[in-house]
Motif scaffolding. Structure first.
Motif, PDB file in Angstrom:
ATOM      1  N   THR A  16     113.744  70.686 -67.986  1.00 25.63           N
ATOM      2  CA  THR A  16     112.621  70.582 -68.267  1.00 25.63           C
ATOM      3  C   THR A  16     112.767  68.214 -68.445  1.00 25.63           C
ATOM      4  N   SER A  17     113.837  68.166 -68.130  1.00 27.21           N
ATOM      5  CA  SER A  17     113.862  66.499 -67.667  1.00 27.21           C
ATOM      6  C   SER A  17     115.000  65.976 -66.708  1.00 27.21           C
ATOM      7  N   PRO A  18     114.401  65.368 -65.795  1.00 29.12           N
ATOM      8  CA  PRO A  18     115.085  64.806 -64.349  1.00 29.12           C
ATOM      9  C   PRO A  18     116.252  64.354 -64.543  1.00 29.12           C
ATOM     10  N   GLU A  19     116.478  63.724 -65.701  1.00 22.51           N
ATOM     11  CA  GLU A  19     117.877  62.368 -66.133  1.00 22.51           C
ATOM     12  C   GLU A  19     119.517  63.611 -65.206  1.00 22.51           C
ATOM     13  N   HIS A  20     119.181  64.424 -65.438  1.00 18.03           N
ATOM     14  CA  HIS A  20     120.664  65.337 -65.598  1.00 18.03           C
ATOM     15  C   HIS A  20     120.711  65.891 -63.853  1.00 18.03           C
TER      16      HIS A  20
END
Length: 264
Positions: A201-205
């Motif tokens: 759901t999010s790009p940071e990893h």
């Protein structure tokens, strides 16, 4: 450096220039992919080549011996189709594309037409004709929404550099004054399509690994991904130093990332 590697939970992997160079295999690629498989680290191949379908890429990668599932290739054409279906009402479009890509868009439910088209989508049409350019120009003059799959000026082939979508974008701008909304790398719709495919759901990893500064690294830096520039493709250390956006790491090849993952 180890803190950076410890953040990685998945990979976006560019293809040509990163996993191979034209017809030449890169020796670090298969051990790296096999390591990701063994450790259960998800990966998705991303390409800004919209001249063919993801299925054709999957078959190509399997012939090279790459471990790849049917859903592990995302083209900028796929990202464009997803965006139009999920974020716009446009279903009657003027699509400038090769026959396999046209067929894929029809399969997804689009009506491909120049009459009463609700939008224009320019892809990497390697069979583009004067007639197609003329019809596209007429629609752009009429004011319909205008999209393109990628901004790339050139494409690497076995015969050297050839014109890519950016050349046709430039021609249309000279004539009509209009520029398209880009839906592939380095834009957000490509990231959103990739994250959805990976189940994130999010790009940071998620780490973006590629050899192109203006697409791969620009997307990585501006869209919140972890960014690795590999030096196996078009970019040199000198070019990277002159580029205003800086990746998180510059590495020799996928083998260096492999070693970093082992050590984390």
């Amino acid at each position: 450096m180890m803190e950076l590697y410890s953040r990685i939970q998945a990979f976006f992997l560019d293809l040509d220039g990163t996993c191979y160079v034209g017809t030449r295999e890169l020796p670090a690629t298969l051990p790296f992919l096999e390591f990701l498989l063994a450790r259960g680290i998800p990966y998705l191949f991303l390409t800004n080549n919209s001249s063919t379908t993801a299925h054709a890429y999957v078959e190509k990668l399997r012939r090279r011996g790459f471990p790849v599932r049917d859903d592990q290739v995302l083209t900028c054409g796929d990202a464009a189709a997803r965006y139009l279906l999920q974020d716009t009402p446009y279903r009657r479009i003027y699509l400038v594309a090769t026959p396999p890509v046209e067929e894929e868009f029809r399969r997804l439910g689009f009506t491909l037409t120049s009459e009463d088209a609700e939008a224009v989508l320019l892809t990497f049409d390697t069979g583009i004709t004067y007639r197609k350019m003329e019809e596209m120009a007429h629609l752009l003059y009429s004011g319909v929404p205008y999209f393109a799959t990628q901004p790339d000026i050139t494409c690497i082939t076995e015969n050297g550099l050839t014109p890519d979508v950016g050349v046709f974008i430039a021609g249309m701008k000279v004539m009509t004054g209009r520029e398209p909304t880009i839906l592939g790398k380095p834009s957000l719709p490509m990231v959103q399509a990739g994250l959805e495919r990976l189940g994130f759901t999010s790009p940071e990893h998620v780490a973006m690994v590629g050899d192109q500064l203006d697409t791969d690294m620009t997307m990585g830096v501006t869209q919140g991904l972890i960014s690795f520039l590999v030096l196996t493709g078009e970019t040199s250390l000198e070019k990277a130093a002159a580029f205003p956006l800086k990746p998180d790491r510059i590495v020799r090849d996928l083998g260096e990332i492999h070693a970093g993952l082992i050590s984390r």
